[in-house]
Design an enzyme around this catalytic site. Sequence first.
Site, PDB file in Angstrom:
ATOM      1  N   GLY A 304     -27.452 -63.871   2.699  1.00 56.50           N
ATOM      2  CA  GLY A 304     -26.361 -63.872   1.727  1.00 56.50           C
ATOM      3  C   GLY A 304     -26.532 -64.910   0.632  1.00 56.50           C
ATOM      4  N   SER A 305     -25.418 -65.503   0.207  1.00 53.49           N
ATOM      5  CA  SER A 305     -25.430 -66.368  -0.969  1.00 53.49           C
ATOM      6  C   SER A 305     -26.128 -67.701  -0.765  1.00 53.49           C
ATOM      7  CB  SER A 305     -23.993 -66.614  -1.438  1.00 53.49           C
ATOM      8  OG  SER A 305     -23.410 -65.406  -1.895  1.00 53.49           O
ATOM      9  N   THR A 306     -26.523 -68.032   0.471  1.00 53.68           N
ATOM     10  CA  THR A 306     -27.349 -69.232   0.632  1.00 53.68           C
ATOM     11  C   THR A 306     -28.651 -69.074  -0.151  1.00 53.68           C
ATOM     12  OG1 THR A 306     -28.313 -68.346   2.667  1.00 53.68           O
ATOM     13  CG2 THR A 306     -26.402 -69.782   2.903  1.00 53.68           C
TER      14      THR A 306
END
Length: 582
Positions: A304-306
């Site tokens: 995801g957004s990591t």
Amino acid sequence: MSFLSRIMVLKSRAHFSAGARGVRYGGDGKNFEGIRKRKSKQARNRVALIMAGFMCFYCVIGGRLVVYAMKEPENTSSILPPDRLMASRPDILDRNGEVLATDIRTVSLFAEPHKIVDPDEVIEKLRTVLPDIDVKSTYSRLSSKSRFQWLRRQLTPKQQSQILALGIPGIGFRPEKRRFYPGGPTASHIIGYVNIDNRGVAGMERYIDTQGLADLASVGMTSDQPLEPVHLSIDIRVQAILRQVLVDFIDKFKAKGAGAVVLDANTGEVLAMGSAPDFDPNNPAEGGEEGWLNRMSNGTFEMGSTFKSFSLAMALDSGKSKLTDSYDARYPIRIGGFTINDLHGKHSFLTVPEIFQYSSNIGTAKMTDLVSIDYHKDFLTKLGLLTKMHTELPEVAQPTQPRVWKKVNQITISFGHGVSTTPLQTAVAGAALINGGKLIQPTFLPRTQEQADAVANQVIKPSTSKDMRWLFEWNGVKGSGRSARVEGFDVGGKTGTADKVVKGRYSREHNFNAFLAAFPMNNPKYVVLTFIDDPRTEGKTIPPLAAETAAPMVKEIIRRTAPILGVKPTFGDNGSALLVSY
């Protein structure tokens, strides 16, 4: 004298004057004495000959016994020689010398079927001590024509004494060693476990065997003498706290699984790592497949957004973007039949810090579009996110990526969709973003700073790393990382909420939450990554976000472990404030 009388007298004289062989003897008896001596000598010779024969016979027997005594033992059955059954494994210790795994002496029950008279009676007696014994298979073993059969491995001392009291002929005990893990499941996925023959199956136990112990055992060169212990890099105190946090949050959010790691950002040492559900290495069969899976290093997920951390670092490191630049995030991006929106869209121009703060998919895609597809792919490869990670732990999965990268793949990968990697290597790549730009492969063994510098690879510029530290702290203060802040320890990081693929399609009802953090941000020493798989909130159909799940996990871990790790808290600007409690 009549004729008949004379004949009788002559015969009588002939009887006394003739020897056994018809030889006449003189009247003095000398010839008679010589015959007696000759017969006596013959008797003595016969006795001596018999004695010599017996002596030769017993000398042959004695010689064969000496040969058998000096001959190496042969393995003529399925049982191993006693010295190999008792072969030691080295103790496993944590970085402070606490015992994580050790050997204890035990015994195993065996039978010699050819000495068993009544198998039914033997089984009936054994069931009084071992009620769970398999009657059918045990009867088959006791009735076989073999000369050796195992009946039960690794008995307790109490069971051994009870079976001895039964007085069953044809059964016995062989000494063995059993692996014991004092901490139970606390560090199960790191330590691993052994099989019934004390051979490493998983984790660092298997690693130890691959370093030569298994080869030595296979040729009988091991002994029952204690071996030099193996020290690991983990701190069992930190490990225990980390595991408890995972268990608590799985229960709180009814999640399928969770994981976390505490990593030394400057040496690559793993201080703690856990994956839940887990198992007890003292009885690994009870863990089941769910418990055996090490999700941190052997499970791959879309993070995801990591991944936006790496995308922004790539744009900054390429020189095509600066922290002061702004990007148009007013409108969705439509590409390849897909529409890319922001979950918390501001519908305005966003600066680089704001893109990171608001986790803008549109802004991240615009920054990623500054570089070519090949450059993007090479950058993620340099960070170790697209290749198999190298470490001592045997359970390491291969990341997945598109066979052919197209523009739509590059865009979606920029915000964490389209590439699946392991959480551990995500944490390792995250460490490179904040430690000055050096990628250091993780290790579960102690490593000095000098050793770390020797294996480190410079993957981004130190100036880029400085910018990323600033962004991490910015997001920790103003963005989604606020729920991970611990007073005095200056925590920064990036959340990631990824929709999971269900039946070939992304589902908004199931997600994977992660948080990549570091502390203290003024001089980062440790990286902490947490994730929780498919969390649920009671009474709500929309699953919670990473800021509500994974980030609080980081907060709890850092709050409880930072003092143990020796990180001193600071309060106020530059630590000038002093916290006093009365």
